[in-house]
Structure formats: structure tokens, C-alpha cells
Write a protein that holds these residues in place. Structure first.
Motif, mmCIF file in Angstrom:
data_model
loop_
_atom_site.group_PDB
_atom_site.id
_atom_site.type_symbol
_atom_site.label_atom_id
_atom_site.label_comp_id
_atom_site.label_asym_id
_atom_site.label_seq_id
_atom_site.Cartn_x
_atom_site.Cartn_y
_atom_site.Cartn_z
ATOM 1 N N ALA A 189 -4.230 4.339 -10.493
ATOM 2 C CA ALA A 189 -4.700 3.385 -9.485
ATOM 3 C C ALA A 189 -3.780 3.370 -8.273
ATOM 4 C CB ALA A 189 -4.796 1.984 -10.094
ATOM 5 N N GLY A 190 -2.454 3.444 -8.533
ATOM 6 C CA GLY A 190 -1.512 3.485 -7.418
ATOM 7 C C GLY A 190 -1.682 4.727 -6.570
ATOM 8 N N LEU A 191 -1.913 5.878 -7.215
ATOM 9 C CA LEU A 191 -2.110 7.124 -6.472
ATOM 10 C C LEU A 191 -3.421 7.097 -5.696
ATOM 11 C CD1 LEU A 191 -0.916 9.589 -9.250
ATOM 12 C CD2 LEU A 191 0.277 9.080 -7.103
ATOM 13 N N LEU A 192 -4.483 6.582 -6.309
ATOM 14 C CA LEU A 192 -5.774 6.518 -5.634
ATOM 15 C C LEU A 192 -5.770 5.484 -4.515
ATOM 16 C CD1 LEU A 192 -8.061 6.771 -8.770
ATOM 17 C CD2 LEU A 192 -7.898 8.467 -6.939
ATOM 18 N N PHE A 193 -4.960 4.428 -4.661
ATOM 19 C CA PHE A 193 -4.866 3.418 -3.609
ATOM 20 C C PHE A 193 -4.388 4.032 -2.303
ATOM 21 C CE2 PHE A 193 -2.550 0.290 -1.149
ATOM 22 C CZ PHE A 193 -3.479 -0.723 -1.044
ATOM 23 N N PHE A 194 -3.528 5.048 -2.402
ATOM 24 C CA PHE A 194 -3.022 5.743 -1.214
ATOM 25 C C PHE A 194 -4.182 6.204 -0.334
ATOM 26 C CE2 PHE A 194 -2.064 9.887 0.710
ATOM 27 C CZ PHE A 194 -1.000 9.536 1.532
ATOM 28 N N ALA A 195 -5.261 6.669 -0.960
ATOM 29 C CA ALA A 195 -6.401 7.172 -0.200
ATOM 30 C C ALA A 195 -7.287 6.051 0.334
ATOM 31 C CB ALA A 195 -7.230 8.112 -1.075
ATOM 32 N N PHE A 196 -7.219 4.856 -0.271
ATOM 33 C CA PHE A 196 -8.040 3.735 0.171
ATOM 34 C C PHE A 196 -7.454 2.993 1.370
ATOM 35 C CE2 PHE A 196 -10.118 3.457 -4.123
ATOM 36 C CZ PHE A 196 -11.419 3.496 -3.662
ATOM 37 N N ALA A 197 -6.180 3.220 1.667
ATOM 38 C CA ALA A 197 -5.459 2.303 2.551
ATOM 39 C C ALA A 197 -5.813 2.436 4.025
ATOM 40 C CB ALA A 197 -3.950 2.506 2.375
ATOM 41 N N GLY A 198 -6.782 3.260 4.385
ATOM 42 C CA GLY A 198 -7.082 3.509 5.791
ATOM 43 C C GLY A 198 -7.641 2.335 6.560
ATOM 44 N N TYR A 199 -8.157 1.312 5.866
ATOM 45 C CA TYR A 199 -8.717 0.195 6.622
ATOM 46 C C TYR A 199 -7.650 -0.548 7.411
ATOM 47 C CZ TYR A 199 -7.325 -2.077 2.255
ATOM 48 O OH TYR A 199 -6.616 -2.493 1.147
ATOM 49 N N ALA A 200 -6.379 -0.304 7.100
ATOM 50 C CA ALA A 200 -5.306 -0.903 7.909
ATOM 51 C C ALA A 200 -5.387 -0.450 9.354
ATOM 52 C CB ALA A 200 -3.939 -0.521 7.350
ATOM 53 N N ARG A 201 -5.891 0.761 9.558
ATOM 54 C CA ARG A 201 -5.985 1.279 10.911
ATOM 55 C C ARG A 201 -6.886 0.416 11.776
ATOM 56 N NH1 ARG A 201 -3.436 2.789 8.373
ATOM 57 N NH2 ARG A 201 -4.208 4.599 7.277
ATOM 58 N N ILE A 202 -7.896 -0.218 11.176
ATOM 59 C CA ILE A 202 -8.784 -1.086 11.943
ATOM 60 C C ILE A 202 -8.015 -2.303 12.444
ATOM 61 C CG2 ILE A 202 -10.887 -2.474 11.852
ATOM 62 C CD1 ILE A 202 -11.853 -0.605 9.595
ATOM 63 N N ALA A 203 -7.222 -2.900 11.559
ATOM 64 C CA ALA A 203 -6.463 -4.096 11.947
ATOM 65 C C ALA A 203 -5.398 -3.781 12.986
ATOM 66 C CB ALA A 203 -5.817 -4.723 10.715
ATOM 67 N N THR A 204 -4.783 -2.593 12.913
ATOM 68 C CA THR A 204 -3.724 -2.264 13.870
ATOM 69 C C THR A 204 -4.282 -1.983 15.260
ATOM 70 O OG1 THR A 204 -3.790 0.078 13.237
ATOM 71 C CG2 THR A 204 -2.182 -1.314 12.112
ATOM 72 N N LEU A 205 -5.610 -1.854 15.380
ATOM 73 C CA LEU A 205 -6.236 -1.633 16.687
ATOM 74 C C LEU A 205 -6.783 -2.934 17.261
ATOM 75 C CD1 LEU A 205 -8.189 1.655 15.865
ATOM 76 C CD2 LEU A 205 -6.035 1.444 17.106
ATOM 77 N N GLY A 206 -6.186 -4.063 16.884
ATOM 78 C CA GLY A 206 -6.728 -5.364 17.251
ATOM 79 C C GLY A 206 -6.899 -5.609 18.734
ATOM 80 N N GLU A 207 -6.092 -4.985 19.581
ATOM 81 C CA GLU A 207 -6.195 -5.200 21.021
ATOM 82 C C GLU A 207 -7.164 -4.233 21.689
ATOM 83 O OE1 GLU A 207 -2.473 -5.531 23.137
ATOM 84 O OE2 GLU A 207 -1.495 -6.462 21.416
ATOM 85 N N GLU A 208 -7.815 -3.361 20.894
ATOM 86 C CA GLU A 208 -8.680 -2.346 21.484
ATOM 87 C C GLU A 208 -10.121 -2.425 20.989
ATOM 88 O OE1 GLU A 208 -6.137 1.537 21.924
ATOM 89 O OE2 GLU A 208 -5.198 0.224 20.443
ATOM 90 N N VAL A 209 -10.462 -3.493 20.257
ATOM 91 C CA VAL A 209 -11.841 -3.692 19.822
ATOM 92 C C VAL A 209 -12.459 -4.842 20.604
ATOM 93 C CG1 VAL A 209 -11.449 -2.790 17.518
ATOM 94 C CG2 VAL A 209 -11.182 -5.234 17.928
ATOM 95 N N ARG A 210 -13.753 -4.736 20.824
ATOM 96 C CA ARG A 210 -14.483 -5.815 21.491
ATOM 97 C C ARG A 210 -14.724 -6.954 20.513
ATOM 98 N NH1 ARG A 210 -17.491 -1.217 23.054
ATOM 99 N NH2 ARG A 210 -19.149 -1.786 21.579
#
Length: 415
Positions: A189-210
Motif C-alpha cells: 500500500a505504501g509503494l502504491l500510494f507513491f503513484a496515487f499522490a499526484g492530486y497534490a499537484r492540483i492543490a499546489t496550483l491554487g493561484e492558477e485555477v479559476r
């Protein structure tokens, strides 16, 4: 106060934000993570995927609530600072930048390994330079490029699923997984979580979304749900042909699966898809790391020169160049496959802070269930990773904490 000259341009809608998240999640992990997870879990691969998905959902829900309140670049770095205090925000940002820089190098080397194994380092550096240039041209261009990459990868994965499930080699008996080993399941689960973690990229773009208060909470669960569906379909399809033992021994699991399914001509297409997937992950990773670097530089936790935004393209160009240079050096000189475990440790630490921050949003016990499950899940999965990853990860976090303390002490001496 941030001047208008340092503001990023809000150009991304829900669809663009979902694609950026998918570009990170449905990337090289789907081609590489299944085999080591199967080696760790054996018959517990699919339950391990389910555990990773539950923790990822809790993290996504916590991140979405926080992003609606704090729609600024930096993700959990900002949330931790605002909800828990400056140190915890800094530690989250440190975990993200260091861990994901190593992950960027790993993705770049994955591209090199699939495109030209005998020149993997040179190809990796070229990939980093090219994608840094793409990010430099503006986040909208990056989103369109990511959209194309995601479309190609999904098409390749769909072909793998159809070929495997439609072959005479597929059998329900191979999915009779028995009773899984608990420790192995958690490590998978820990190894597979590595591949799931991309949704963080959405939050880090907070100043660039409408309309970030609506866009981010909608985009994060959408991206996670699509990624989970893709991972589950591919895992079932590959297991139906190879079984857990065969999958655990595979060096290129999806290519091996289509060969075993009797369609060896599809293997080169799968290899090309893996290279494209790694490029998509690398593109989104550089995008996210540079935005967290920007946020930390604005607060002087990193050199202030990195906080400059390009007057024409409205992107943090110095932060992008610095991240690209660091990744290129790693890709040229280091075999970072061992850093994947450390990167997973760093990502889980990052989300532990996110869940702890979400815990403070509401005192009602029911509202605290999701962040509580997410926090406990992150800690358990982090310490279920291989021992070396845990030791190195904890050591790097300690170095970051010491640097923060030294800086605060020096500031106190000056005043």
C-alpha cells in the motif's frame, strides 16, 4: 503584501486541473509499481491497492477542504502554516520539495531506461531540460501538453486491459489470491500510494485555477476516482494473466502481460507508453515542486530570489529553473531508484501534516473522522516502508527541522 507583478495568472478550469492531477497519478507508477507491490504483498496486492486508495481518499478530502479556504500556491505548506503554525508548514514544504525532487529524477531516469537504456542518464537530462522549458512557457501550455500525454497513456492502458482480459491465458483462478500477509499488504500500500499522490499537484496550483474555492474541491476527487478506476482495471487484467507470483517477478509487468496474453507485437507500444507516462509525471512534478518552492521563497524559507514571477509568462521562472537544474544534476549523476522509498516517506509526511491541518477545521467528531483516518494511515504506511527508506527519510526531515531551528535562532540573535 504580494504585488500585482508577482501574481500568477488564473487560467485553469476543472478539466485542466483534473488533467494535471491525472498526469501525475496515471504516470510511470502504473507501469512500474505493480511488480514491487506484488513482491511485497503477494496475494495482498489488490487489498493493498484498496488500502492505498482509502488513505489517498482521506488525504484528497482533507486537501480539498483546505484548498477551498486557502487557494494559494504551495498546498500543504500553506495549510500547515495557517492551521498548525509556521514550523509545520515549513516541514511539509521541505518534505514535498526534497522528496519530489528525488521523484522527478526517478521519473526522468525511467524515461531514459525505456527510450535508450544504454544512454539512460543523457536521455533523462534531455527530458528534464525539455519539460522545464515547457513549464517556463506558461502553465496553460503545460496543461495542454499534459492533456495529450494523459490521452496517450490511457489509450495504451486500455489496450493492455482489453488484450489481457480477452486472451485465452486469462483465468479467474489467477485472481484467487487467498489470505494476504498483513505486513506485506501495508508495504505494498505504501509503494502504491507513491503513484496515487499526484492530486497534490492540483492543490499546489491554487493561484492558477479559476474560482479555486469551487474548482479545487471538485477536481481533486474526480482525478483520484479516475486514477483508482484505471489502476484497479489494470491490476486485475495483469493479475488475470500473470498471477501474483508472475507479476512479482516481472521486470516490465505490462509488457510481460501482453506477451503472455499472446500479443507480443503490443509490447513495443507499451514500452513507448511507459516513456510517455514518465514524461507526463515528470512534467506535473516539476510544475508542483516549483510552485511550492515559490511559496517557501516568498516566506524566506528558501532564497528570496526564487520568489520572482516572470513579467510576461506569469510563471515562477527562477524556481522552475532551479528545480530543473537540481533534477538534471541528479538524473545525470545518481541512480535514484532507491530514492523512491524515501520519496514515498516524504509524501506521506506531507499528507500527515495536511490531515492534521484539516483536523483543526471543525470540532465535530464526525467531521474529524476523515482527517483522523488519513493521519493514522499516513503514519502507518510511512513506517511500513523498507527500513532504509524510513531511516533516510526521517534523517532528511531532521536536517530540515534543524535548519529551521538554526534560522530562527539566528533571526532572534539579530533582533
Amino acid at each position: 503584501m504580494t504585488s500585482s507583478g508577482s501574481e500568477l495568472r488564473r487560467t485553469l478550469g476543472v478539466g485542466d486541473a483534473v488533467v494535471v492531477g491525472l498526469g501525475s497519478m496515471v504516470g510511470a507508477g502504473i507501469f512500474a509499481a505493480l511488480a514491487p507491490a506484488a513482491r511485497a504483498a503477494g496475494s495482498g496486492l489488490l487489498p493493498g491497492l484498496a488500502v492505498a486508495a482509502v488513505v489517498a481518499y482521506c488525504n484528497a478530502a482533507s486537501s480539498a477542504r483546505l484548498a477551498a479556504l486557502y487557494p494559494a500556491s504551495g498546498g500543504t505548506y500553506v495549510y500547515g502554516r495557517e492551521r498548525l503554525g509556521e514550523f509545520w508548514g515549513y516541514l511539509a514544504g521541505w518534505s514535498f520539495v526534497v522528496g519530489k525532487t528525488a521523484s522527478c529524477a526517478a521519473m526522468a531516469l525511467t524515461v531514459g531506461a525505456y527510450v535508450r537504456p544504454d544512454q539512460a542518464h543523457a536521455v533523462a537530462v534531455a527530458a528534464v531540460v525539455a519539460l522545464t522549458a515547457a513549464n517556463y512557457g506558461g502553465v496553460r501550455k503545460s496543461a495542454w501538453l499534459t492533456r495529450a500525454i494523459v490521452a496517450v497513456v490511457l489509450a495504451v492502458l486500455a489496450s493492455v486491459v482489453v488484450v489481457c482480459l480477452g486472451s485465452g491465458e486469462a483465468g479467474a483462478g489467477r485472481l484467487d489470491l487467498g489470505a494476504p500477509d498483513g505486513a506485506g499488504l501495508l508495504q505494498a500500500a505504501g509503494l502504491l500510494f507513491f503513484a496515487f499522490a499526484g492530486y497534490a499537484r492540483i492543490a499546489t496550483l491554487g493561484e492558477e485555477v479559476r474560482d479555486p474555492a469551487r474548482t479545487i474541491p471538485r477536481a481533486i476527487p474526480l482525478a483520484l476516482g479516475i486514477a483508482l478506476a484505471v489502476y484497479a482495471c489494470v491490476a486485475v487484467a495483469v493479475l488475470s494473466v500473470l498471477g501474483p507470483d508472475g507479476l512479482g517477478e516481472a521486470t516490465a509487468p505490462l509488457a510481460d502481460a501482453v506477451r503472455a496474453a499472446g500479443v507480443p507485437g503490443l509490447a513495443p507500444v507499451v514500452r513507448a507508453g511507459a516513456a510517455v507516462a514518465a514524461l507526463g509525471s515528470l512534467l506535473a512534478l516539476i510544475l508542483g515542486v516549483s510552485r511550492t518552492t515559490l511559496a517557501m521563497a516568498k516566506d524566506r524559507h528558501l532564497p528570496g530570489a526564487l520568489a520572482v514571477v516572470h513579467p510576461r509568462f506569469r510563471v515562477p521562472h527562477r524556481a522552475e529553473l532551479a528545480v530543473g537544474a537540481a533534477v538534471a544534476v541528479l538524473a545525470a549523476t545518481v541512480d535514484v531508484r532507491g530514492a523512491i522509498g524515501f520519496s514515498s516517506f516524504g509524501v506521506l509526511a506531507y499528507y500527515a501534516v495536511a490531515n492534521a491541518s484539516a483536523w483543526t477545521l471543525d470540532s465535530a467528531p464526525v467531521a474529524r473522522v476523515v482527517p483522523a483516518v488519513g493521519l493514522v494511515g499516513c503514519v502507518v504506511l510511512a513506517f511500513s516502508l523498507p527500513g532504509v527508506s524510513v531511516v533516510v527519510g526521517a534523517g532528511v526531515l531532521a536536517v530540515g527541522a534543524a535548519a529551521y531551528g538554526a534560522r530562527r535562532w539566528a533571526a532572534g540573535r539579530r533582533t
